[in-house]
Design an enzyme around this catalytic site. Structure first.
Site, PDB file in Angstrom:
ATOM      1  N   ASP A  15       1.913  14.771  -5.230  1.00 43.67           N
ATOM      2  CA  ASP A  15       1.502  14.342  -3.772  1.00 43.67           C
ATOM      3  C   ASP A  15       1.230  12.965  -4.097  1.00 43.67           C
ATOM      4  OD1 ASP A  15       0.444  13.425  -1.500  1.00 43.67           O
ATOM      5  OD2 ASP A  15      -1.321  14.864  -1.463  1.00 43.67           O
ATOM      6  N   LYS A  37      -0.423   4.507   3.854  1.00 42.31           N
ATOM      7  CA  LYS A  37      -1.449   3.604   3.291  1.00 42.31           C
ATOM      8  C   LYS A  37      -0.762   2.310   2.808  1.00 42.31           C
ATOM      9  CE  LYS A  37      -3.993   7.358   3.296  1.00 42.31           C
ATOM     10  NZ  LYS A  37      -5.207   7.674   3.209  1.00 42.31           N
ATOM     11  N   TRP A  55      -8.120  16.428  -2.352  1.00 47.72           N
ATOM     12  CA  TRP A  55      -8.335  16.008  -0.672  1.00 47.72           C
ATOM     13  C   TRP A  55      -8.335  17.328  -0.127  1.00 47.72           C
ATOM     14  CZ3 TRP A  55      -3.305  15.956   2.499  1.00 47.72           C
ATOM     15  CH2 TRP A  55      -3.647  15.424   3.683  1.00 47.72           C
TER      16      TRP A  55
END
Ligand code: PGU
Length: 458
Positions: free
Chosen positions: A267, A303, A186
């Site tokens: 993460d 999310k 990311w």
């Protein structure tokens, strides 16, 4: 723009450079070539000209480039074509391509209104009820590390803010230690560690030939890294590739990390979104913790609870003793205080209400399965459309093997540009598309765009 007076003094050689002097009296002005020039009588031994110019104090500040992910949404909004499709940002959309607020979130918010919850400041570490449930959700409520008080949990500004707290902690207490991130990863990971002044390197992760995990490359890079490095791992649904290690591969990764005395740093931005199961998606983290390792974990509810702009997440540090956890937590608070003082309450209450209530918790799991299921359906339909339409014999099955919100198409930058410029399909330039922004109705159109870009643009 500010108007600045510049005095030009010619009396002494040392003052021949233009100097800024706001203390001088304002002089009568003459107009010379568009500039206003202040005039002083001849009898004066110093000749001073004050030039008023329209010049900003921010003249040296350069234009920043648009963000590679969030900038895509800005470009999308400016496009007026009716076929336009935003597959840039990882944000869930309904089949009608509308943003979705989960029913359980609305219920939790109603509860908050009914109770008349106040808006007082939270403690620096965040809402206690949130910190409790978020650690339980991640590690499992009956995990010994929780029972023994070995986890330092502080509420963070979603995943990004939590990672940033950890960046600051590493910079302060592990001076010179590198964070190793996957290649690719990311995009914001690099920014976070750059801004934290933490050196970072990369380990191999993606193999374009197999469109799969470069497991051997990853293992050998972890082996040659300096002992005691932080290894940033995506807990599940690796972004951008959608490729996760298998359980056996995770074990081998943990072996090397232990051998090398590295510190695993997870993460977790997609718990529940990869498989549809919260527990399954936390299994990588739990396996490392079960080995007795000290582990860092950043969590996000953007999310899985659709709380994107509520900025709710957490930083968890599993320590080998409760005493170390207490000290680490005190330092995380110390880092947070001058950065943002204390975190926002709204999202924390939503999470605490949903995860802490068995009825709402079950409803959440059902809604999450629904969201994860819709993504799997469009994934299948995209694969079917590509396989039917593309007569070249190319194997598109990698799309089905990837998991989570994204598909890493393998399209290069020029091909991705073609997707946007010709087909109005907005995506990141690394070839990633967010399937969460796709619906069944647009799968065929997307397949046409991909086939055209793949075969006709080199
Ligand atoms: N970590 C990973 C791996 C992510 O993919 C994201 C979000 C985050 C952390 C941080 O999300 P928070 O909202 O701060 O919790 N990535 C998305 C969202 C857009 C962005 O870049 O922030 C994405 O599209 O990649």
């Amino acid at each position: 723009m500010a108007s600045t007076m510049i005095s030009l003094a010619s009396a002494s050689p040392s003052s021949s450079q233009p100097i800024r002097d706001n203390s001088k009296p304002i002089l009568p002005k003459l107009k010379i070539g568009g500039f206003s020039v202040a005039h002083k009588p001849k009898s004066c031994s110093r000749i001073t000209m004050a030039v008023a110019v329209d010049v900003s104090r921010f003249e040296h500040v350069k234009m920043a480039p648009p963000d590679p992910i969030l900038g895509v949404s800005e470009a999308f909004r400016a496009d007026t074509d009716e076929m336009k499709l935003n597959l840039g940002v990882g944000a869930y959309r309904t089949e009608e391509l509308q943003p979705y607020v989960l029913q359980v979130v609305k219920k939790a918010e109603n509860l908050m209104l009914e109770r008349g919850d106040n808006k007082e400041y939270l403690p620096i570490e965040g809402l206690a009820a949130f910190n409790k449930v978020t650690a339980e959700l991640l590690f499992g409520a009956d995990n010994p590390v929780i029972k023994e008080g070995r986890v330092a949990t502080v509420q963070g500004l979603s995943g990004t803010g939590s990672l940033r707290l950890a960046g600051a902690l590493i910079e302060r207490y592990f001076s010179g230690a590198k964070v190793l991130i996957s290649s690719p990863t990311w995009g914001n990971h690099k920014n976070i560690f750059n801004d934290s002044n933490v050196p970072w390197g990369e380990y191999r992760y993606y193999d374009p030939k197999t469109v799969g995990l470069d497991f051997d490359g990853m293992i050998s890079d972890l082996k040659v890294a300096a002992d005691g490095s932080f290894i940033l791992l995506h807990g599940c649904a690796h972004n951008p590739t959608g490729i996760d290690p298998t359980p056996e591969q995770w074990e081998k990764i943990a072996d090397v990390i232990q051998e090398k005395n590295h510190i695993p740093f997870f993460d977790v931005a997609y718990q529940g979104f990869a498989s549809g199961s919260l527990d399954e998606d936390a299994s990588s983290v739990r396996m490392f913790v079960a080995r007795g390792m000290e582990v860092l974990v950043a969590q996000s509810y953007s999310k899985n609870l659709g709380l994107y702009s509520e900025r709710i997440g957490a930083m968890n540090v599993v320590c080998s003793s409760p005493d170390a956890a207490t000290r680490v937590k005190s330092q995380l608070k110390r880092i947070a205080r001058p950065m943002y003082s204390n975190p926002p309450i709204h999202g924390a209450r939503i999470v605490a209400n949903v995860v802490g209530d068995p009825v709402l918790f079950n409803e959440w799991k059902e809604e999450m399965e629904l969201m994860a299921g819709r993504i799997k359906t469009v994934r299948q339909k995209l694969f079917d459309s590509l396989s039917t339409k593309d007569k070249s014999g190319k194997d598109w099955s990698f799309i089905l093997k990837q998991i989570g919100m994204f598909s890493f198409t393998g399209l290069n930058k020029a091909q991705s540009d073609n997707m946007t410029d010709k087909w109005h399909v907005y995506m990141t330039k690394d070839g990633r598309i967010s399937l969460a922004g796709l619906n069944l109705a647009k799968c065929e159109y997307l397949a046409d765009a991909i086939i055209d870009s793949f075969h006709n643009i080199s």
